[in-house]
Design a protein around this motif. Structure first.
Motif, mmCIF file in Angstrom:
data_model
loop_
_atom_site.group_PDB
_atom_site.id
_atom_site.type_symbol
_atom_site.label_atom_id
_atom_site.label_comp_id
_atom_site.label_asym_id
_atom_site.label_seq_id
_atom_site.Cartn_x
_atom_site.Cartn_y
_atom_site.Cartn_z
ATOM 1 N N VAL A 1 -1.672 4.393 -2.759
ATOM 2 C CA VAL A 1 -2.008 3.661 -1.541
ATOM 3 C C VAL A 1 -1.895 4.629 -0.371
ATOM 4 O O VAL A 1 -1.109 5.563 -0.405
ATOM 5 C CB VAL A 1 -1.112 2.416 -1.326
ATOM 6 N N ARG A 2 -2.733 4.391 0.626
ATOM 7 C CA ARG A 2 -2.766 5.295 1.776
ATOM 8 C C ARG A 2 -1.798 4.811 2.836
ATOM 9 O O ARG A 2 -1.863 3.671 3.293
ATOM 10 C CB ARG A 2 -4.175 5.384 2.355
ATOM 11 N N ILE A 3 -0.885 5.705 3.239
ATOM 12 C CA ILE A 3 0.080 5.422 4.288
ATOM 13 C C ILE A 3 -0.504 5.822 5.647
ATOM 14 O O ILE A 3 -0.343 5.113 6.630
ATOM 15 C CB ILE A 3 1.401 6.169 4.021
ATOM 16 N N SER A 4 -1.181 6.959 5.692
ATOM 17 C CA SER A 4 -1.801 7.460 6.918
ATOM 18 C C SER A 4 -2.992 8.315 6.492
ATOM 19 O O SER A 4 -3.187 8.556 5.299
ATOM 20 C CB SER A 4 -0.799 8.297 7.723
ATOM 21 N N PRO A 5 -3.795 8.800 7.444
ATOM 22 C CA PRO A 5 -4.930 9.634 7.045
ATOM 23 C C PRO A 5 -4.523 10.845 6.202
ATOM 24 O O PRO A 5 -5.309 11.344 5.412
ATOM 25 C CB PRO A 5 -5.533 10.074 8.378
ATOM 26 N N GLU A 6 -3.280 11.307 6.354
ATOM 27 C CA GLU A 6 -2.833 12.510 5.653
ATOM 28 C C GLU A 6 -1.842 12.252 4.527
ATOM 29 O O GLU A 6 -1.462 13.180 3.829
ATOM 30 C CB GLU A 6 -2.192 13.477 6.650
ATOM 31 N N THR A 7 -1.382 11.005 4.337
ATOM 32 C CA THR A 7 -0.294 10.752 3.399
ATOM 33 C C THR A 7 -0.596 9.570 2.492
ATOM 34 O O THR A 7 -1.024 8.518 2.965
ATOM 35 C CB THR A 7 1.026 10.473 4.165
ATOM 36 N N ILE A 8 -0.342 9.772 1.182
ATOM 37 C CA ILE A 8 -0.479 8.691 0.214
ATOM 38 C C ILE A 8 0.830 8.510 -0.556
ATOM 39 O O ILE A 8 1.680 9.403 -0.588
ATOM 40 C CB ILE A 8 -1.642 8.920 -0.780
ATOM 41 N N LEU A 9 0.951 7.342 -1.164
ATOM 42 C CA LEU A 9 2.074 7.009 -2.031
ATOM 43 C C LEU A 9 1.508 6.794 -3.427
ATOM 44 O O LEU A 9 0.666 5.921 -3.627
ATOM 45 C CB LEU A 9 2.755 5.738 -1.525
ATOM 46 N N ASP A 10 1.929 7.625 -4.386
ATOM 47 C CA ASP A 10 1.491 7.487 -5.775
ATOM 48 C C ASP A 10 2.384 6.484 -6.485
ATOM 49 O O ASP A 10 3.610 6.512 -6.326
ATOM 50 C CB ASP A 10 1.573 8.831 -6.508
ATOM 51 N N LEU A 11 1.790 5.609 -7.274
ATOM 52 C CA LEU A 11 2.521 4.588 -8.023
ATOM 53 C C LEU A 11 2.432 4.942 -9.498
ATOM 54 O O LEU A 11 1.478 4.572 -10.185
ATOM 55 C CB LEU A 11 1.918 3.214 -7.736
ATOM 56 N N MET A 12 3.413 5.696 -9.976
ATOM 57 C CA MET A 12 3.352 6.277 -11.316
ATOM 58 C C MET A 12 4.278 5.525 -12.274
ATOM 59 O O MET A 12 5.438 5.290 -11.963
ATOM 60 C CB MET A 12 3.740 7.751 -11.249
ATOM 61 N N ALA A 13 3.739 5.186 -13.447
ATOM 62 C CA ALA A 13 4.494 4.448 -14.457
ATOM 63 C C ALA A 13 5.657 5.281 -14.986
ATOM 64 O O ALA A 13 5.536 6.494 -15.163
ATOM 65 C CB ALA A 13 3.580 4.037 -15.608
ATOM 66 N N PHE A 14 6.782 4.606 -15.248
ATOM 67 C CA PHE A 14 7.971 5.282 -15.779
ATOM 68 C C PHE A 14 7.641 6.127 -17.006
ATOM 69 O O PHE A 14 8.192 7.209 -17.177
ATOM 70 C CB PHE A 14 9.042 4.258 -16.173
ATOM 71 N N GLU A 15 6.753 5.629 -17.879
ATOM 72 C CA GLU A 15 6.474 6.384 -19.100
ATOM 73 C C GLU A 15 5.826 7.738 -18.818
ATOM 74 O O GLU A 15 5.837 8.618 -19.661
ATOM 75 C CB GLU A 15 5.656 5.580 -20.105
#
Length: 139
Positions: free
Chosen positions: A46-60
């Motif tokens: 998901v995009r936090i700002s034009p320059e920053t994203i948050l990756d949502l990575m599965a525990f596995e």
């Protein structure tokens, strides 16, 4: 040197549910969301700002992280929380969405120091995997 935060990685149990939470509850736009849903991307962001994203990575996915970073034991390190700064209007609207989705605001504060100075109000709440999110606004 001008330094910017490029991305953060949050370990999640269900990337689809987390993507829904960050898009629908918090209001952040998905990045590679359709590709992920179609099985063409290994994880959504998901995009936090034009320059920053948050990756949502599965525990596995943690199994290969030590090899990728070259640092033994680097997979799954917890963080205390991360903080998103929004405008006052968005802050108020987020409080409403959190309530509508049954997400408890677990903490808050006033006159809290951050990257842009003193924020008059802050709130804390967990995502579906217990990652703690702080949201604040600056005047």
């Amino acid at each position: 040197m001008r330094t910017r935060l490029d991305h953060l990685v949050c370990w999640v149990s269900d990337p689809r549910a987390s993507l829904d939470f960050y898009e629908q509850v918090i209001g952040l736009p998905g990045v590679r969301a359709e590709e992920f849903r179609d099985g063409k991307a290994p994880f959504p962001s998901v995009r936090i700002s034009p320059e920053t994203i948050l990756d949502l990575m599965a525990f596995e996915a943690m199994r290969g992280v030590d090899e990728g970073t070259g640092v033994q034991g680097s997979a799954g390190h917890p963080i205390n929380h991360f903080c998103l700064a929004v405008g006052k209007e968005d802050y108020d609207a987020l409080q409403v969405r959190l309530k509508q989705h049954g997400v408890e605001i677990t903490g808050g504060g006033a006159n809290s120091f951050g990257a842009q100075g003193i924020a008059p109000e802050t709130m804390f709440f967990p995502d579906p995997d217990g990652n703690v999110i702080e949201v604040r606004y600056y005047e």
